[in-house]
Design a protein around this motif. Structure first.
Motif, PDB file in Angstrom:
ATOM      1  N   GLY A  31     -41.136  25.230  27.496  1.00  0.00           N
ATOM      2  CA  GLY A  31     -41.206  26.293  28.566  1.00  0.00           C
ATOM      3  C   GLY A  31     -41.510  27.749  27.615  1.00  0.00           C
ATOM      4  N   TRP A  32     -42.077  29.248  28.726  1.00  0.00           N
ATOM      5  CA  TRP A  32     -42.588  29.706  28.070  1.00  0.00           C
ATOM      6  C   TRP A  32     -41.005  31.421  27.232  1.00  0.00           C
ATOM      7  CZ3 TRP A  32     -47.565  31.618  26.099  1.00  0.00           C
ATOM      8  CH2 TRP A  32     -46.844  32.580  25.998  1.00  0.00           C
ATOM      9  N   SER A  33     -41.487  31.207  25.786  1.00  0.00           N
ATOM     10  CA  SER A  33     -40.263  31.918  25.068  1.00  0.00           C
ATOM     11  C   SER A  33     -41.057  33.672  25.187  1.00  0.00           C
ATOM     12  CB  SER A  33     -40.025  31.765  23.726  1.00  0.00           C
ATOM     13  OG  SER A  33     -39.775  32.399  23.630  1.00  0.00           O
ATOM     14  N   PRO A  34     -40.359  34.925  26.506  1.00  0.00           N
ATOM     15  CA  PRO A  34     -40.774  35.744  26.205  1.00  0.00           C
ATOM     16  C   PRO A  34     -41.120  36.667  24.907  1.00  0.00           C
ATOM     17  CG  PRO A  34     -39.967  35.287  27.799  1.00  0.00           C
ATOM     18  CD  PRO A  34     -39.608  34.824  27.001  1.00  0.00           C
ATOM     19  N   GLY A  35     -39.548  35.943  23.985  1.00  0.00           N
ATOM     20  CA  GLY A  35     -39.678  36.796  22.827  1.00  0.00           C
ATOM     21  C   GLY A  35     -40.664  36.350  21.874  1.00  0.00           C
ATOM     22  N   LEU A  36     -41.271  35.463  21.486  1.00  0.00           N
ATOM     23  CA  LEU A  36     -41.835  34.390  20.711  1.00  0.00           C
ATOM     24  C   LEU A  36     -43.299  34.891  21.393  1.00  0.00           C
ATOM     25  CD1 LEU A  36     -39.545  31.219  19.792  1.00  0.00           C
ATOM     26  CD2 LEU A  36     -40.530  33.494  18.301  1.00  0.00           C
ATOM     27  N   LYS A  37     -43.423  35.136  22.496  1.00  0.00           N
ATOM     28  CA  LYS A  37     -44.480  34.363  23.492  1.00  0.00           C
ATOM     29  C   LYS A  37     -45.840  33.452  23.623  1.00  0.00           C
ATOM     30  CE  LYS A  37     -45.316  40.197  23.923  1.00  0.00           C
ATOM     31  NZ  LYS A  37     -46.050  41.358  23.341  1.00  0.00           N
ATOM     32  N   ARG A  38     -44.928  32.559  23.144  1.00  0.00           N
ATOM     33  CA  ARG A  38     -45.906  31.208  23.104  1.00  0.00           C
ATOM     34  C   ARG A  38     -44.553  29.684  23.479  1.00  0.00           C
ATOM     35  NH1 ARG A  38     -43.149  27.353  18.727  1.00  0.00           N
ATOM     36  NH2 ARG A  38     -42.142  28.942  18.129  1.00  0.00           N
ATOM     37  N   SER A  39     -45.067  29.037  24.271  1.00  0.00           N
ATOM     38  CA  SER A  39     -44.392  27.687  24.849  1.00  0.00           C
ATOM     39  C   SER A  39     -43.745  26.907  23.426  1.00  0.00           C
ATOM     40  CB  SER A  39     -44.901  26.839  25.568  1.00  0.00           C
ATOM     41  OG  SER A  39     -45.151  27.366  26.166  1.00  0.00           O
TER      42      SER A  39
END
Length: 132
Positions: A30-38
């Motif tokens: 899943g895409w993590s908006p906080g980390l800006k990566r999968s």
């Protein structure tokens, strides 16, 4: 050439990377908006902060170009194609090559078996007596 030596290599359409399988695992991605990566997780409970959650197969391979490990994310269709190539590799030997091909306007992961592969090494002729 540096994009082929990354931890997540992304070859262009006619580029190939020689790889060797280390491990294959089913994961939730899943895409993590906080980390800006999968992000890859094992349990569905850990996906509550992720967007676009999907089930994928993650290949851990030895990337011969980078001389280290790389990860490749596969869909179900790509996984079955990879398993066919691995079966041929087990029966006949050779070298597995990873590339991406266009399928319906987008690039998909593709593997092929190179049966007559000669490693690109420069061998210098020396006498053992000269080395000792």
């Amino acid at each position: 050439m540096s994009h082929l030596k990354r931890f997540f290599p992304r070859p262009k359409e006619n580029e190939e990377i020689p790889v060797h399988l280390i491990d294959m695992q089913k994961k939730l991605a899943g895409w993590s908006p906080g980390l800006k990566r999968s992000v890859y997780v094992d349990d569905f409970k850990d996906t509550e902060d992720l967007k676009r959650v999907r089930e994928v197969t993650v290949l851990r391979v030895y990337n011969w170009l980078s001389d280290g490990e790389s990860l490749i994310e596969l869909s179900e269709m790509e996984r079955s194609q990879f398993e066919e190539v691995v079966d041929m590799f087990i029966k006949h030997g050779g070298e597995i090559r990873y590339t991406r091909i266009k399928n319906g306007g987008r690039l998909v992961n593709y593997f092929r078996l190179e049966k007559d592969s000669v490693p690109e090494v420069s061998v210098k002729e020396k006498l053992l007596a000269d080395i000792l």
